[in-house]
Design a protein around this motif. Structure first.
Motif, mmCIF file in Angstrom:
data_model
loop_
_atom_site.group_PDB
_atom_site.id
_atom_site.type_symbol
_atom_site.label_atom_id
_atom_site.label_comp_id
_atom_site.label_asym_id
_atom_site.label_seq_id
_atom_site.Cartn_x
_atom_site.Cartn_y
_atom_site.Cartn_z
ATOM 1 N N LEU A 3 46.136 -23.286 19.298
ATOM 2 C CA LEU A 3 46.037 -22.540 18.050
ATOM 3 C C LEU A 3 47.373 -21.964 17.592
ATOM 4 O O LEU A 3 47.417 -21.219 16.615
ATOM 5 N N SER A 4 48.466 -22.282 18.284
ATOM 6 C CA SER A 4 49.765 -21.700 17.916
ATOM 7 C C SER A 4 50.183 -22.105 16.512
ATOM 8 O O SER A 4 50.840 -21.338 15.804
ATOM 9 N N ARG A 5 49.818 -23.323 16.102
ATOM 10 C CA ARG A 5 50.170 -23.752 14.746
ATOM 11 C C ARG A 5 49.455 -22.898 13.704
ATOM 12 O O ARG A 5 50.025 -22.509 12.685
ATOM 13 N N LEU A 6 48.193 -22.567 13.966
ATOM 14 C CA LEU A 6 47.447 -21.732 13.024
ATOM 15 C C LEU A 6 47.955 -20.295 13.025
ATOM 16 O O LEU A 6 48.169 -19.703 11.960
ATOM 17 N N THR A 7 48.146 -19.740 14.222
ATOM 18 C CA THR A 7 48.580 -18.350 14.289
ATOM 19 C C THR A 7 50.001 -18.178 13.768
ATOM 20 O O THR A 7 50.359 -17.122 13.243
ATOM 21 N N GLY A 8 50.826 -19.222 13.909
ATOM 22 C CA GLY A 8 52.185 -19.150 13.392
ATOM 23 C C GLY A 8 52.249 -19.294 11.879
ATOM 24 O O GLY A 8 53.000 -18.592 11.201
ATOM 25 N N PHE A 9 51.440 -20.200 11.346
ATOM 26 C CA PHE A 9 51.471 -20.461 9.903
ATOM 27 C C PHE A 9 50.774 -19.346 9.127
ATOM 28 O O PHE A 9 51.279 -18.863 8.121
ATOM 29 N N PHE A 10 49.595 -18.931 9.606
ATOM 30 C CA PHE A 10 48.851 -17.849 8.950
ATOM 31 C C PHE A 10 49.107 -16.555 9.735
ATOM 32 O O PHE A 10 48.204 -15.983 10.344
ATOM 33 N N ASP A 11 50.369 -16.115 9.711
ATOM 34 C CA ASP A 11 50.775 -15.013 10.576
ATOM 35 C C ASP A 11 50.266 -13.654 10.112
ATOM 36 O O ASP A 11 50.463 -12.653 10.809
ATOM 37 N N ASN A 12 49.636 -13.581 8.950
ATOM 38 C CA ASN A 12 49.048 -12.319 8.515
ATOM 39 C C ASN A 12 47.629 -12.130 9.044
ATOM 40 O O ASN A 12 47.018 -11.093 8.826
ATOM 41 N N LEU A 13 47.119 -13.148 9.738
ATOM 42 C CA LEU A 13 45.789 -13.045 10.353
ATOM 43 C C LEU A 13 45.934 -12.768 11.841
ATOM 44 O O LEU A 13 46.818 -13.332 12.502
ATOM 45 N N GLU A 14 45.084 -11.934 12.365
ATOM 46 C CA GLU A 14 45.099 -11.657 13.796
ATOM 47 C C GLU A 14 44.665 -12.906 14.568
ATOM 48 O O GLU A 14 43.678 -13.551 14.189
ATOM 49 N N PRO A 15 45.381 -13.266 15.640
ATOM 50 C CA PRO A 15 44.970 -14.420 16.450
ATOM 51 C C PRO A 15 43.520 -14.338 16.900
ATOM 52 O O PRO A 15 42.817 -15.353 16.943
ATOM 53 N N ALA A 16 43.059 -13.123 17.222
ATOM 54 C CA ALA A 16 41.668 -12.964 17.653
ATOM 55 C C ALA A 16 40.699 -13.340 16.541
ATOM 56 O O ALA A 16 39.617 -13.873 16.799
ATOM 57 N N THR A 17 41.092 -13.061 15.304
ATOM 58 C CA THR A 17 40.241 -13.417 14.158
ATOM 59 C C THR A 17 40.130 -14.926 14.024
ATOM 60 O O THR A 17 39.032 -15.468 13.816
ATOM 61 N N ILE A 18 41.260 -15.610 14.153
ATOM 62 C CA ILE A 18 41.264 -17.069 14.051
ATOM 63 C C ILE A 18 40.422 -17.681 15.170
ATOM 64 O O ILE A 18 39.600 -18.572 14.933
ATOM 65 N N ARG A 19 40.613 -17.200 16.388
ATOM 66 C CA ARG A 19 39.831 -17.723 17.514
ATOM 67 C C ARG A 19 38.339 -17.486 17.298
ATOM 68 O O ARG A 19 37.510 -18.352 17.612
ATOM 69 N N GLY A 20 38.001 -16.321 16.772
ATOM 70 C CA GLY A 20 36.597 -16.014 16.528
ATOM 71 C C GLY A 20 35.966 -16.925 15.493
ATOM 72 O O GLY A 20 34.832 -17.396 15.670
ATOM 73 N N VAL A 21 36.706 -17.199 14.409
ATOM 74 C CA VAL A 21 36.201 -18.095 13.367
ATOM 75 C C VAL A 21 35.936 -19.485 13.934
ATOM 76 O O VAL A 21 34.878 -20.091 13.703
ATOM 77 N N LEU A 22 36.886 -19.993 14.714
ATOM 78 C CA LEU A 22 36.738 -21.343 15.260
ATOM 79 C C LEU A 22 35.640 -21.407 16.316
ATOM 80 O O LEU A 22 34.904 -22.401 16.399
ATOM 81 N N LYS A 23 35.523 -20.360 17.120
ATOM 82 C CA LYS A 23 34.465 -20.338 18.120
ATOM 83 C C LYS A 23 33.094 -20.377 17.464
ATOM 84 O O LYS A 23 32.204 -21.140 17.872
ATOM 85 N N ASN A 24 32.914 -19.571 16.420
ATOM 86 C CA ASN A 24 31.626 -19.527 15.733
ATOM 87 C C ASN A 24 31.336 -20.841 15.009
ATOM 88 O O ASN A 24 30.196 -21.318 15.009
ATOM 89 N N TYR A 25 32.387 -21.437 14.427
ATOM 90 C CA TYR A 25 32.151 -22.682 13.692
ATOM 91 C C TYR A 25 31.874 -23.832 14.654
ATOM 92 O O TYR A 25 31.080 -24.726 14.357
ATOM 93 N N ASN A 26 32.516 -23.805 15.811
ATOM 94 C CA ASN A 26 32.246 -24.819 16.825
ATOM 95 C C ASN A 26 30.776 -24.770 17.249
ATOM 96 O O ASN A 26 30.123 -25.810 17.397
ATOM 97 N N ALA A 27 30.250 -23.557 17.420
ATOM 98 C CA ALA A 27 28.836 -23.400 17.777
ATOM 99 C C ALA A 27 27.929 -23.909 16.660
ATOM 100 O O ALA A 27 26.888 -24.528 16.923
ATOM 101 N N GLU A 28 28.314 -23.666 15.410
ATOM 102 C CA GLU A 28 27.512 -24.134 14.285
ATOM 103 C C GLU A 28 27.509 -25.661 14.199
ATOM 104 O O GLU A 28 26.471 -26.285 13.949
ATOM 105 N N LEU A 29 28.643 -26.273 14.445
ATOM 106 C CA LEU A 29 28.701 -27.732 14.421
ATOM 107 C C LEU A 29 27.856 -28.335 15.538
ATOM 108 O O LEU A 29 27.208 -29.367 15.351
ATOM 109 N N LYS A 30 27.867 -27.721 16.702
ATOM 110 C CA LYS A 30 27.014 -28.195 17.792
ATOM 111 C C LYS A 30 25.545 -28.118 17.396
ATOM 112 O O LYS A 30 24.751 -29.021 17.698
#
Length: 277
Positions: free
Chosen positions: A46-73
């Motif tokens: 996730l370094s590319r995401l956290t580096g590019f969207f540096d105004n977002l907290e890394p924990a927020t990005i991880r949370g969004v992806l974790k929840n969306y991964n569960a939804e896709l499953k």
């Protein structure tokens, strides 16, 4: 094996609608006639995401992806797909897998967006999914093919500066079934005498280093009877990782065990000395 029509879309992370900036984070793919629906989502690198969207907290990005991964499953399971290419039960061709895919990829507002739906033909949808993910998300073309192209340009420049570049030309060799192209083949009096092949071995995973090295060992051994007797690999290796370094060293030892000479592609003096010997 019969090829099947597939549809796929690139999953994009787009937190700022105002700027329209996004990053590719996954692939969702459907093969309707196989009732196959599956996805791959980047949840680790996730370094590319956290580096590019540096105004977002890394924990927020991880949370969004974790929840969306569960939804896709959850959506994949609704289609009856278990993740191994097999459906739990049969569907009509117009039923769940295709319907859920198009419902999922329908354009809507939100942080997670999709590209336009694209189409292809494939014998193995699961392998195609991995291939698309590697290309659009992991960008492996930039880590190997692109960097190997840069390496080739560097070698060409070194040969030119050494005033021996005119002796080398691009050539293809084939045994009638298998063929390979080599960018630098030394030809004297119309006779190929030496092959110089730049190889990039700095891939981001040890397995990919070993796989790429094995590919070229197979090529040389397969075509050995029709290749020039002298084969030189100009290699560039990884930086920083002990496991990648170990894979790199193992690959070089395998090259040498197969009578392939190895030189440092970035050491022009070593490179030119190997060409003169």
């Amino acid at each position: 094996m019969k090829k099947h029509a597939i549809s796929y879309a690139i999953i994009r992370f787009q937190p700022h609608v105002e700027t329209e900036e996004f990053a590719n984070i996954g692939i969702v793919l459907v093969a309707p006639r196989l009732s196959y629906l599956d996805f791959r989502l980047e949840t680790r690198r996730l370094s590319r995401l956290t580096g590019f969207f540096d105004n977002l907290e890394p924990a927020t990005i991880r949370g969004v992806l974790k929840n969306y991964n569960a939804e896709l499953k959850r959506i994949r399971d609704l289609a009856g797909h278990t993740g191994d290419g097999q459906a739990r039960f049969e569907f009509d061709l117009t039923d769940n897998a295709d319907h859920l895919f198009h419902a999922l990829t329908k354009d809507r507002e939100g942080i997670i967006r999709f590209s336009e739906v694209r189409f292809a033909m494939s014998e193995r949808p699961r392998e195609k999914l991995d291939e698309l993910f590697d290309h659009y998300v992991r960008r492996n073309f930039a880590n190997s093919v692109y960097k190997e192209g840069l390496l080739e340009r560097h070698v060409r420049s070194a040969l030119r500066l050494g005033e021996i570049g005119q002796n080398f030309k691009r050539m293809s060799f084939t045994d009638g079934v298998y063929s390979a192209n080599f960018p630098f083949v030394e030809v004297i009096n119309d006779k190929p005498l030496k092959i110089l092949k730049p190889i990039y071995l700095g891939q981001d995973e040890p397995t990919r280093i070993l796989d790429h090295g094995n590919k070229w060992m197979f090529t040389i051994n397969r075509l050995k009877k029709i290749l020039p007797p002298d084969v030189v690999f100009a290699v560039e290796g990884p930086n920083g990782s002990s496991l990648r370094e170990r894979a790199f060293r193992e690959t070089l030892e395998q090259f040498k065990a197969n009578d392939i000479r190895v030189v440092d592609a970035k050491n022009d003096r070593e490179l030119l000395a190997a060409m003169d010997s």
